[in-house]
Design a protein around this motif. Sequence first.
Motif, short mmCIF file in Angstrom:
data_model
loop_
_atom_site.label_atom_id
_atom_site.label_comp_id
_atom_site.label_asym_id
_atom_site.label_seq_id
_atom_site.Cartn_x
_atom_site.Cartn_y
_atom_site.Cartn_z
N SER A 195 -96.81 -54.32 23.40
CA SER A 195 -96.01 -53.04 23.21
C SER A 195 -94.51 -53.18 23.13
O SER A 195 -94.01 -52.47 22.53
N ASP A 196 -94.07 -54.43 23.67
CA ASP A 196 -92.65 -54.38 23.39
C ASP A 196 -92.16 -55.34 22.22
O ASP A 196 -91.40 -54.83 21.49
N THR A 197 -93.05 -56.14 21.54
CA THR A 197 -92.75 -56.77 20.50
C THR A 197 -92.97 -55.90 19.26
O THR A 197 -92.32 -56.12 18.24
N LEU A 198 -93.77 -55.09 19.27
CA LEU A 198 -94.02 -53.86 18.11
C LEU A 198 -92.91 -52.80 18.39
O LEU A 198 -93.33 -51.98 17.63
N GLY A 199 -92.08 -52.81 19.44
CA GLY A 199 -91.17 -51.67 19.60
C GLY A 199 -91.60 -50.42 20.15
O GLY A 199 -91.00 -49.54 20.38
N ILE A 200 -92.93 -50.46 20.68
CA ILE A 200 -93.36 -49.17 21.21
C ILE A 200 -92.79 -48.87 22.64
O ILE A 200 -92.34 -47.60 22.83
#
Length: 685
Positions: free
Chosen positions: A100-105
């Motif tokens: 969720s953090d590496t996809l910018g969510i």
Amino acid sequence: MNGHSSEKTSINMTWRIIGIFGGGLAVLFVLFILSLGFGEAKIPAGTVMKGLLNRQDVMEHNLLWDIRMPRTVIGILAGAALAAAGALLQTITKNPLASSDTLGINAGAYFMVVLGMVAFPALQHQFPFVLAAAGGLLAAIVAYLLSGGKTATPVRLALSGMIVSMVLGAFTSALFIFNKTETQNLFLWGSGSLIQLNWDGVQYAWPFVLVLLGVSVFAGRQFDALELDESTARSLGQRVGLTRAVGLGISVLMAAIVVSVVGPIGFVGLVAPHLVRLGGIHKHRLLIPASALWGALLITAADTLARAVRSSVGEMPVGAVMAIIGAPWLIWLVLTRMKNISGSGPGQSSMSIGGVALRMRFIPTAIFMSVLLIVIILVSLSLGGTRIPIGDLLSSLVQRGDDSYSVLLNLRLPRTLVAAAGGIALAISGVLIQSAVRNPLADASIIGVTSGAGFGALIVLFAWPAMTVIALPIAAMAGGALAAAFVFFLAWRRGLNPSVLILLGIAISAIASAGIQVMIVKASIWSGNSLIWITGSTYGRGWNQFYSLLIFLLILLPVAYYLGRKIDLLAFGDESSVGLGLPVRGTRLWAMIIGVLLAAGAVSSVGTIGFLGLIAPHAVRMMIGHHTRRSIILSGLLGGLLLVIADTVGRTIMAPKEIPSGLIIMLIGAPYFLFLMYRSLVKKG
């Protein structure tokens, strides 16, 4: 024989499952008790057990149930949700770096919550989850599409997610700076905080988390099919597109719930699923609950550690602790588990971003940009709280103090020249770093230099505030150089592979950013100049900063220009460059060293300004094509021009209130950079 081997494998798998679930539950129980015991006032384990089994109306038991228990339970829920979301995202994207953090969510949800607090406070108060989910979903879709969708490489997905997070971070910073009163309390929450004053957060989150976990486990077989080749899955009757959409929706909803209650916490969704997969579990009906269990364990451990190791400024935010735990895991993953990282993937081997260069003539363009930079500097000097007519300005500059405007110029002139020199340094740094890693979407912020320099500078601002004039540049340069040196050291055995450098830089940036968050939150420097400096500002800059930058440029620019022809050969790829007689690793290393030093020197004077090292080289490449020496000159002129314009706009548009120059650059650069990502995607397609 085969039956015996199969039986042995089955027994081993059973023991692994028992170890992962049984061992995980046992460790989580111990951490649960420790978490309830640690805090401002320590509660012995025996008292904790008595309070859990038979609550009495005493202070320890009330503290246990009303303050610490909600905090621990929300940590378990948050860890479970983020880890399960990470497991699903890795399956959906077939990418080991997805979370969720590496996809910018997380960044998207965080931005929408802050925006809601400023613009729609009633809506944010009643439906915080809706805004967070909308922001997270939009960020995930943009990052996924910009990375190339199903054909994305791990590096490109991580880079796209980081870029989307940087873009959203720029807008979030703008909201913080322009709405300090409304958003001050959100800054601690933005670092990831489990602090709960009652059970409201738990009561809000637990139904969503449990239902979404149950749905994802129930749909486990459909997610298993996504591990197969797409044509094979379709032949088995699986609706691949629908399954992906459902998985993405579940992942975004779980991450949004967490962000709306405890803020963005990174790395949980990356680390926990990998730990479970390393244990041999791959079927989603076991993978998802096991990931949720170990995610809960990780956050509970991080929160307990934050409270157990208390410094003089208090406990660290749990998001910062998770970054310190998770970033080394990412480093290990890159160096040991991802054997097939390629440095020649889309957007890495070519310095083009799509489209045809305008093929402008170099000498007339250089002359025009030089004259334009001088004109803009003069215009900048004339504008401000007190306007100086151009004629009086020129007279005052020539007569050196005889005119009544001389005092004013002694404040504006060095500041404007610092902006010009800082822009030149950052832009040329971008040219060198992009060429060295053969990636047109890289700059000093991508490989950790900017965050490292900012962390070094903040240490001085916090520990020795009276020594900032002398120590700040030195600390910033040391921090940036150390971050880059660590990245180079780790990547050396992989031949300074461009993809490895970028991924390691993301990890080092996360650690340095965690340190920056901790100091801003805990050192009570929110209301001082530190947040403005971290955003990037030319406010109050004088001749000392200009002279230090000038020395940097006079020493490093000739070296960069000399390396230009060798750097041009790097664009052909490692094998071709070696065939042409180029020492690839040495050339790449020297280009990176010069680029890092230029960036660190600029950060020490103008703060952490992002995107400038990305924008200027791209614009110049679109004008003249790929030619390193010419790009160095034109990018430097364009970088100086952009930062002087940003400085002028920042101190005049809302005078007497100033907008940090770095914020203006980010607000300009963010949409432009998304456009560049789109162009590179079109070229790839």
